[in-house]
Design a protein around this motif. Structure first.
Motif, PDB file in Angstrom:
ATOM      1  N   ALA A 131       9.799  -4.425 -48.766  1.00  6.87           N
ATOM      2  CA  ALA A 131      10.460  -4.008 -50.121  1.00  6.87           C
ATOM      3  C   ALA A 131      11.713  -4.437 -50.197  1.00  6.87           C
ATOM      4  O   ALA A 131      12.360  -4.617 -51.044  1.00  6.87           O
ATOM      5  CB  ALA A 131      10.529  -2.420 -50.119  1.00  6.87           C
ATOM      6  N   ALA A 132      12.275  -4.878 -48.719  1.00  8.28           N
ATOM      7  CA  ALA A 132      13.679  -5.145 -48.659  1.00  8.28           C
ATOM      8  C   ALA A 132      13.529  -5.634 -47.102  1.00  8.28           C
ATOM      9  O   ALA A 132      13.119  -5.319 -46.535  1.00  8.28           O
ATOM     10  CB  ALA A 132      14.534  -4.134 -48.960  1.00  8.28           C
ATOM     11  N   ILE A 133      14.620  -6.731 -47.040  1.00  4.48           N
ATOM     12  CA  ILE A 133      14.800  -7.487 -45.910  1.00  4.48           C
ATOM     13  C   ILE A 133      16.423  -7.347 -45.486  1.00  4.48           C
ATOM     14  O   ILE A 133      17.365  -7.472 -46.353  1.00  4.48           O
ATOM     15  CB  ILE A 133      14.659  -8.887 -45.604  1.00  4.48           C
ATOM     16  N   MET A 134      16.924  -6.819 -44.267  1.00  5.56           N
ATOM     17  CA  MET A 134      18.177  -6.595 -44.018  1.00  5.56           C
ATOM     18  C   MET A 134      18.559  -7.601 -42.884  1.00  5.56           C
ATOM     19  O   MET A 134      18.007  -7.566 -41.805  1.00  5.56           O
ATOM     20  CB  MET A 134      18.553  -5.180 -43.547  1.00  5.56           C
ATOM     21  N   LEU A 135      19.691  -7.923 -42.950  1.00  5.47           N
ATOM     22  CA  LEU A 135      20.185  -9.039 -41.799  1.00  5.47           C
ATOM     23  C   LEU A 135      21.708  -8.554 -41.625  1.00  5.47           C
ATOM     24  O   LEU A 135      22.471  -8.123 -42.456  1.00  5.47           O
ATOM     25  CB  LEU A 135      20.182 -10.262 -42.522  1.00  5.47           C
ATOM     26  N   GLN A 136      22.217  -8.974 -40.565  1.00  6.58           N
ATOM     27  CA  GLN A 136      23.540  -9.076 -39.980  1.00  6.58           C
ATOM     28  C   GLN A 136      23.760 -10.425 -39.202  1.00  6.58           C
ATOM     29  O   GLN A 136      23.019 -11.161 -39.228  1.00  6.58           O
ATOM     30  CB  GLN A 136      24.007  -7.969 -39.044  1.00  6.58           C
ATOM     31  N   VAL A 151      12.180 -15.585 -47.692  1.00  6.89           N
ATOM     32  CA  VAL A 151      12.045 -14.722 -48.591  1.00  6.89           C
ATOM     33  C   VAL A 151      12.761 -14.658 -49.722  1.00  6.89           C
ATOM     34  O   VAL A 151      12.516 -13.973 -50.767  1.00  6.89           O
ATOM     35  CB  VAL A 151      12.250 -13.219 -48.050  1.00  6.89           C
ATOM     36  N   LYS A 152      13.778 -15.579 -49.925  1.00  9.12           N
ATOM     37  CA  LYS A 152      14.562 -15.482 -51.106  1.00  9.12           C
ATOM     38  C   LYS A 152      13.978 -15.552 -52.361  1.00  9.12           C
ATOM     39  O   LYS A 152      12.986 -16.314 -52.490  1.00  9.12           O
ATOM     40  CB  LYS A 152      15.914 -16.582 -51.173  1.00  9.12           C
ATOM     41  N   GLY A 153      14.155 -14.806 -53.414  1.00 10.50           N
ATOM     42  CA  GLY A 153      13.575 -14.905 -54.543  1.00 10.50           C
ATOM     43  C   GLY A 153      12.103 -14.141 -54.779  1.00 10.50           C
ATOM     44  O   GLY A 153      11.697 -13.818 -55.564  1.00 10.50           O
ATOM     45  N   LYS A 154      11.933 -13.636 -53.473  1.00 14.18           N
ATOM     46  CA  LYS A 154      10.584 -12.846 -53.244  1.00 14.18           C
ATOM     47  C   LYS A 154      10.726 -11.626 -52.834  1.00 14.18           C
ATOM     48  O   LYS A 154      10.079 -10.550 -53.250  1.00 14.18           O
ATOM     49  CB  LYS A 154       9.740 -13.850 -52.139  1.00 14.18           C
ATOM     50  N   VAL A 155      11.733 -11.490 -52.043  1.00 12.32           N
ATOM     51  CA  VAL A 155      12.062  -9.931 -51.509  1.00 12.32           C
ATOM     52  C   VAL A 155      13.606  -9.793 -51.506  1.00 12.32           C
ATOM     53  O   VAL A 155      14.162 -10.630 -51.222  1.00 12.32           O
ATOM     54  CB  VAL A 155      11.536 -10.034 -49.773  1.00 12.32           C
ATOM     55  N   PRO A 156      14.104  -8.704 -52.086  1.00 14.31           N
ATOM     56  CA  PRO A 156      15.530  -8.244 -51.906  1.00 14.31           C
ATOM     57  C   PRO A 156      15.980  -8.613 -50.549  1.00 14.31           C
ATOM     58  O   PRO A 156      15.525  -7.902 -49.661  1.00 14.31           O
ATOM     59  CB  PRO A 156      15.788  -7.076 -52.610  1.00 14.31           C
ATOM     60  N   ILE A 157      17.190  -9.278 -50.401  1.00 18.37           N
ATOM     61  CA  ILE A 157      17.959  -9.605 -49.176  1.00 18.37           C
ATOM     62  C   ILE A 157      19.279  -8.693 -49.025  1.00 18.37           C
ATOM     63  O   ILE A 157      20.237  -8.763 -50.027  1.00 18.37           O
ATOM     64  CB  ILE A 157      18.091 -10.941 -48.881  1.00 18.37           C
ATOM     65  N   PHE A 158      19.443  -8.055 -48.235  1.00 14.34           N
ATOM     66  CA  PHE A 158      20.667  -7.272 -47.841  1.00 14.34           C
ATOM     67  C   PHE A 158      21.519  -8.052 -46.587  1.00 14.34           C
ATOM     68  O   PHE A 158      20.821  -8.134 -45.613  1.00 14.34           O
ATOM     69  CB  PHE A 158      20.369  -5.560 -47.569  1.00 14.34           C
ATOM     70  N   LEU A 159      22.373  -8.715 -46.996  1.00 11.31           N
ATOM     71  CA  LEU A 159      23.074  -9.307 -45.768  1.00 11.31           C
ATOM     72  C   LEU A 159      24.480  -8.499 -45.626  1.00 11.31           C
ATOM     73  O   LEU A 159      25.467  -8.491 -46.476  1.00 11.31           O
ATOM     74  CB  LEU A 159      23.474 -10.730 -45.979  1.00 11.31           C
ATOM     75  N   ASN A 160      24.580  -7.986 -44.547  1.00 10.50           N
ATOM     76  CA  ASN A 160      26.321  -7.716 -43.970  1.00 10.50           C
ATOM     77  C   ASN A 160      26.588  -8.781 -43.140  1.00 10.50           C
ATOM     78  O   ASN A 160      26.238  -8.803 -41.851  1.00 10.50           O
ATOM     79  CB  ASN A 160      25.816  -6.409 -43.038  1.00 10.50           C
ATOM     80  N   ILE A 171      22.703 -20.861 -48.793  1.00 14.78           N
ATOM     81  CA  ILE A 171      22.368 -19.841 -48.295  1.00 14.78           C
ATOM     82  C   ILE A 171      22.801 -18.586 -49.072  1.00 14.78           C
ATOM     83  O   ILE A 171      21.984 -17.672 -49.400  1.00 14.78           O
ATOM     84  CB  ILE A 171      22.692 -19.674 -47.012  1.00 14.78           C
ATOM     85  N   LEU A 172      24.100 -18.422 -49.669  1.00 13.90           N
ATOM     86  CA  LEU A 172      24.492 -16.936 -50.081  1.00 13.90           C
ATOM     87  C   LEU A 172      23.950 -17.078 -51.432  1.00 13.90           C
ATOM     88  O   LEU A 172      23.676 -16.077 -51.766  1.00 13.90           O
ATOM     89  CB  LEU A 172      26.063 -17.241 -49.987  1.00 13.90           C
ATOM     90  N   GLN A 173      23.258 -18.244 -51.897  1.00  8.20           N
ATOM     91  CA  GLN A 173      22.895 -18.127 -53.260  1.00  8.20           C
ATOM     92  C   GLN A 173      21.363 -17.214 -53.304  1.00  8.20           C
ATOM     93  O   GLN A 173      20.999 -16.660 -54.205  1.00  8.20           O
ATOM     94  CB  GLN A 173      22.484 -19.492 -53.823  1.00  8.20           C
ATOM     95  N   GLY A 174      21.017 -17.046 -52.073  1.00  2.48           N
ATOM     96  CA  GLY A 174      19.660 -16.275 -51.882  1.00  2.48           C
ATOM     97  C   GLY A 174      19.966 -14.999 -51.625  1.00  2.48           C
ATOM     98  O   GLY A 174      18.705 -14.170 -51.241  1.00  2.48           O
ATOM     99  N   VAL A 175      21.047 -14.348 -51.358  1.00  2.00           N
ATOM    100  CA  VAL A 175      21.338 -13.133 -50.846  1.00  2.00           C
ATOM    101  C   VAL A 175      21.499 -12.185 -52.319  1.00  2.00           C
ATOM    102  O   VAL A 175      22.374 -12.596 -53.318  1.00  2.00           O
ATOM    103  CB  VAL A 175      22.754 -12.928 -50.128  1.00  2.00           C
ATOM    104  N   ASP A 176      20.990 -10.992 -52.184  1.00  2.00           N
ATOM    105  CA  ASP A 176      21.014 -10.119 -53.355  1.00  2.00           C
ATOM    106  C   ASP A 176      22.143  -9.269 -53.164  1.00  2.00           C
ATOM    107  O   ASP A 176      22.993  -9.049 -54.055  1.00  2.00           O
ATOM    108  CB  ASP A 176      19.656  -9.353 -53.431  1.00  2.00           C
ATOM    109  N   TYR A 177      22.257  -8.477 -51.846  1.00  6.20           N
ATOM    110  CA  TYR A 177      23.206  -7.689 -51.785  1.00  6.20           C
ATOM    111  C   TYR A 177      24.038  -8.020 -50.482  1.00  6.20           C
ATOM    112  O   TYR A 177      23.510  -8.058 -49.471  1.00  6.20           O
ATOM    113  CB  TYR A 177      22.754  -6.101 -51.396  1.00  6.20           C
ATOM    114  N   PHE A 178      25.439  -8.122 -50.720  1.00  8.01           N
ATOM    115  CA  PHE A 178      26.338  -8.619 -49.679  1.00  8.01           C
ATOM    116  C   PHE A 178      27.409  -7.813 -49.226  1.00  8.01           C
ATOM    117  O   PHE A 178      28.193  -7.512 -50.289  1.00  8.01           O
ATOM    118  CB  PHE A 178      26.899  -9.915 -50.208  1.00  8.01           C
TER     119      PHE A 178
END
Length: 297
Positions: A131-136, A151-160, A171-178
């Motif tokens: 449902a979501a992917i989280m990255l740091q 996963v961009k465009g297919k699964v919401p991405i949270f990047l801290n 790459i930042l273009q594929g991030v949903d939550y930053f």
């Protein structure tokens, strides 16, 4: 609905002091403890404590610290099936000095550096079903890039983006939550945030890079974020700070858990702010993160 957190797992070695020692100086501390940490692991624990079905993908060493970290994560309800104990490599460690509620950290990535793009690819189907992917950014950048491109465009991405390192705009273009803090934000916007107007300007720059929902945490001053319609500022909560070690991780993990549970951005930010304000009143990282029952009755 599951969140997969991909990131670092470290054993934190924490020493409390009255001040930071000078180079070459030896001084007495007033308390030492070991604590499970690492930005990825901390955020996974925050997600799990907020009630999310949380899976953590990482590398640890085949040593006592590695086994201890896996046991700790499992104890908080995090699924550890995607964690691999790497032979002949030490588990990541962080030497943390806590002084008057603030901290300084020296990090040795150890096994975290073995979390390769090939390892990520081995879990492609699992990642695409999340449902979501989280990255740091405490793992190799090529692995962060691999995940986002997968996963961009297919699964919401949270990047801290912590610790802040350069990231290509493509790459930042594929991030949903930053979710940078104000210092990290400067690395991606060149904006020195001195006012709320500065912070809003930074949000606009991040949105122009293709990030859907940028949020910038401002420490005790609060947070600014884009909620899908407007730029919003919310003041920080006034608390007696003891240790800021897991503040950002608590915020990021709680935010992701609340978003996938169906909360609006405004609701999710309120809950994440509250969780973070509780965490800083406690020593340590994962143990300091509150459970959802402490926030929502």
């Amino acid at each position: 609905m599951k969140i997969i957190v991909i990131g670092s797992a470290n054993m934190d070695m924490v020493m409390q002091t009255s001040r930071i020692p000078e180079i070459g100086e030896t001084m007495r501390g007033n308390g030492f403890f070991l604590s499970a940490g690492g930005k990825g692991a901390n955020q996974a624990v925050a997600c799990a404590k907020m009630g999310a079905d949380t899976w953590f993908m990482a590398k640890v060493g085949d040593d006592l610290f590695g086994q201890s970290l896996m046991n700790s994560l499992a104890g908080f309800g995090v699924h550890t099936d995607f964690i691999h104990a790497e032979p002949n490599v030490t588990t990541g460690v962080a030497a943390i000095t806590v002084c008057e509620g603030n901290n300084s950290i020296i990090l040795d990535g150890g096994a975290n550096n073995q979390l390769t793009p090939a390892y990520i690819q081995g879990y492609k189907e699992e990642l695409l079903s999340a449902a979501a992917i989280m990255l740091q950014l405490e793992i190799p950048m090529e692995s962060v890039y691999e995940t986002i491109q997968l996963v961009k465009g297919k699964v919401p991405i949270f990047l801290n983006p912590a610790p802040a390192v350069p990231i290509e705009d493509a790459i930042l273009q594929g991030v949903d939550y930053f979710t940078p803090n104000e210092i990290e934000c400067r690395a991606y916007t060149d904006v020195d945030i001195q006012s709320i107007d500065d912070a809003f300007a930074a949000l606009n720059i991040l949105r122009a890079k293709g990030i859907q929902f940028p949020l910038v945490t401002l420490g005790e001053k609060g947070i600014v974020y884009y909620n899908g319609t407007d730029n919003v500022y919310k003041e920080g909560r006034k608390v007696q700070t003891v240790d800021t070690t897991a503040a950002g991780d608590t915020f990021s993990g709680t935010l992701a858990a609340m978003i996938i549970s169906g909360k609006s951005m405004d609701e999710a930010v309120d809950i994440a702010q509250l969780a973070s304000s509780i965490a800083v009143t406690r020593l340590g990282a994962q143990n300091a993160i509150p459970y959802i029952s402490e926030i929502i009755s």
